[in-house]
Structures are given as structure tokens and as C-alpha cells.
Design a protein around this motif. Sequence first.
Motif, mmCIF file in Angstrom:
data_model
loop_
_atom_site.group_PDB
_atom_site.id
_atom_site.type_symbol
_atom_site.label_atom_id
_atom_site.label_comp_id
_atom_site.label_asym_id
_atom_site.label_seq_id
_atom_site.Cartn_x
_atom_site.Cartn_y
_atom_site.Cartn_z
ATOM 1 N N GLU A 152 90.422 42.523 46.036
ATOM 2 C CA GLU A 152 89.596 43.495 45.318
ATOM 3 C C GLU A 152 90.292 44.849 45.210
ATOM 4 O OE1 GLU A 152 86.702 42.705 43.893
ATOM 5 O OE2 GLU A 152 87.017 40.641 44.589
ATOM 6 N N THR A 153 89.901 45.625 44.208
ATOM 7 C CA THR A 153 90.466 46.956 44.031
ATOM 8 C C THR A 153 89.934 47.902 45.102
ATOM 9 O OG1 THR A 153 88.731 47.562 42.457
ATOM 10 C CG2 THR A 153 90.777 46.680 41.552
ATOM 11 N N ILE A 154 90.760 48.894 45.443
ATOM 12 C CA ILE A 154 90.385 49.912 46.424
ATOM 13 C C ILE A 154 90.720 51.282 45.845
ATOM 14 C CG2 ILE A 154 90.681 48.427 48.450
ATOM 15 C CD1 ILE A 154 93.455 49.709 48.839
ATOM 16 N N ASP A 155 90.022 52.303 46.345
ATOM 17 C CA ASP A 155 90.278 53.676 45.910
ATOM 18 C C ASP A 155 90.868 54.543 47.013
ATOM 19 O OD1 ASP A 155 89.212 53.293 43.292
ATOM 20 O OD2 ASP A 155 87.180 53.469 44.112
ATOM 21 N N ASP A 156 90.825 54.075 48.246
ATOM 22 C CA ASP A 156 91.244 54.903 49.377
ATOM 23 C C ASP A 156 92.670 54.566 49.835
ATOM 24 O OD1 ASP A 156 90.553 52.367 50.303
ATOM 25 O OD2 ASP A 156 89.762 53.115 52.221
ATOM 26 N N TYR A 157 93.507 54.196 48.889
ATOM 27 C CA TYR A 157 94.881 53.856 49.244
ATOM 28 C C TYR A 157 95.631 55.116 49.691
ATOM 29 C CZ TYR A 157 95.335 55.140 44.276
ATOM 30 O OH TYR A 157 95.250 55.767 43.068
#
Length: 263
Positions: A152-157
Motif C-alpha cells: 500500500e501507499t504511504i505518506d510518512d516516508y
Amino acid sequence: MAARFVTLTTDFGLTDHYVGAMKGVLYNINPSATVVDISNSVQSYDLLDGALTIAQAYSYYPKDTIHVVVVDPGVGTSRRPILVTAGTHYFVAPDNGVLSLVYEREERVSVRHITSSHYFLEPVSQTFHGRDIFAAVAGWLSKGMEPSKFGETIDDYVRFTAPRAKNGESNQLKGIVLKVDKFGSLITNITPADVPEMFGGQFKINVGNAAIMKLVTNYAEGAKGEVVAILGSGGFLEISVNKGSAAQVAGANKGSEVTVTMG
């Protein structure tokens, strides 16, 4: 159409089996892949050096190239493996900031946490995710597997900002040496946009024990042993010596302060 080009950027060097093992995994999954080394001589554990290396090279490869970037001092910890789609390229790497300069350069970025472990090489070693996770995922991706299949995509990379040149006194700019290349040239973090008046005006650059007042358009313009400044191919100001090492002559290295004084 499946992506066929796979590049490797690592700090593994060339004296051990690590790079060869990664290529074996890639070819075993996709014998039709074309695997290219960008560099396996990134400074050990140096995320900024890895970020600079991949950022300077990836855009010259064809659309849909897969870039495997493994500078991974946190291997075996809870740091995540990620699959990044940035512009027209793919990146497989640890989530530790090594792709930070790619994030800066691309407007369209999608980051996925790789969780589909059935694509991994089993058993997964605690110390060699380059082989067991990153190379394996890149191999399957090169066969045309959709990125969405891996997680799944993440935003907190994780990302960091590379050191920027800063204004000093009224007529000064202070930067640093980002790296020393194989020729001993000092690659600074100073760009033409930082000091536009330097091009065509009088200046002095101080780094280490050297004072430079000559800007050249090619290395041969400098006399033998002379320390000169030049705008390098990566867009950064470089301090170089014609047929010599600026690092040795100036007594400077990565992290050394660079001061540009105008007038």
C-alpha cells in the motif's frame, strides 16, 4: 510493456560477492532483464552520498527503468522496504532517506511500503535485504508486475534536505564540500543560482588551505598543480586541479567549509 532496465547503486564495493548475488537473483527471476551498475562504490553507510549518486544518474535511463538503491545501515531493523514511482522511473530501496534528492527533483511521487513477502527470496537474511528483498522485488517488477501488487501507499516516508549554501557576511556565501570524486575534485553544494555575480565578476573561494580566484570552462585551462573553480556537469561548483587532486593540494575533504567572497 515490461520495464527491462534495472540499475544498481550500492555501497557494497566490488571485492565481495554481494553485487554478484543480487544480479543472480535478478536474472533468475527475469533472464531478459538488462542489469546496469550505476555505482557500487558509494561511501559505506553514507546516505547523502547514495542520494547524490542516484540523483545525478537516474534521469539518463529510459522510461520505466527500475533503480535498486541499497545503502542500508539499518538493514534488519524496523525500517521499511519501499517501492517508489517517481516521474517515469521506479526505485526499490530502504526507507531511510537515500531517495531524498529524487523526491526533490520529481513532481509526481508515489511511495509504497513493500509488504508482499511472497515476492521475496526465502529465507530472508537479516543482513542482506539487497539480495533477498530489493533485488527480488526488482526482478518481479521488471517482468511487468504492477507496483500495487507489492504493498500500500504511504505518506510518512523518510526524507532529508541536502545541505544548502547560506549567506555569510554581506558579500559572502558559505557552502560545504559534498563529496570528493575519484579525481580528487571537491564537489561543493554551491550552484550558479547561489552566486550568479561570480560568473563575470571578481571573487575569491577559500577551502582548506587554498584560495581560488580563477573560474575556468575546462580543466585544461588550469596550469599544472593550480587549484581552479569550474561548473561541473552535475550543476555544482567544483574545485579542481588539472591532472591532480584538489583534495590533496587544498587539504580539504568531504564536509570542509567553502567560502565565496565577492569583489
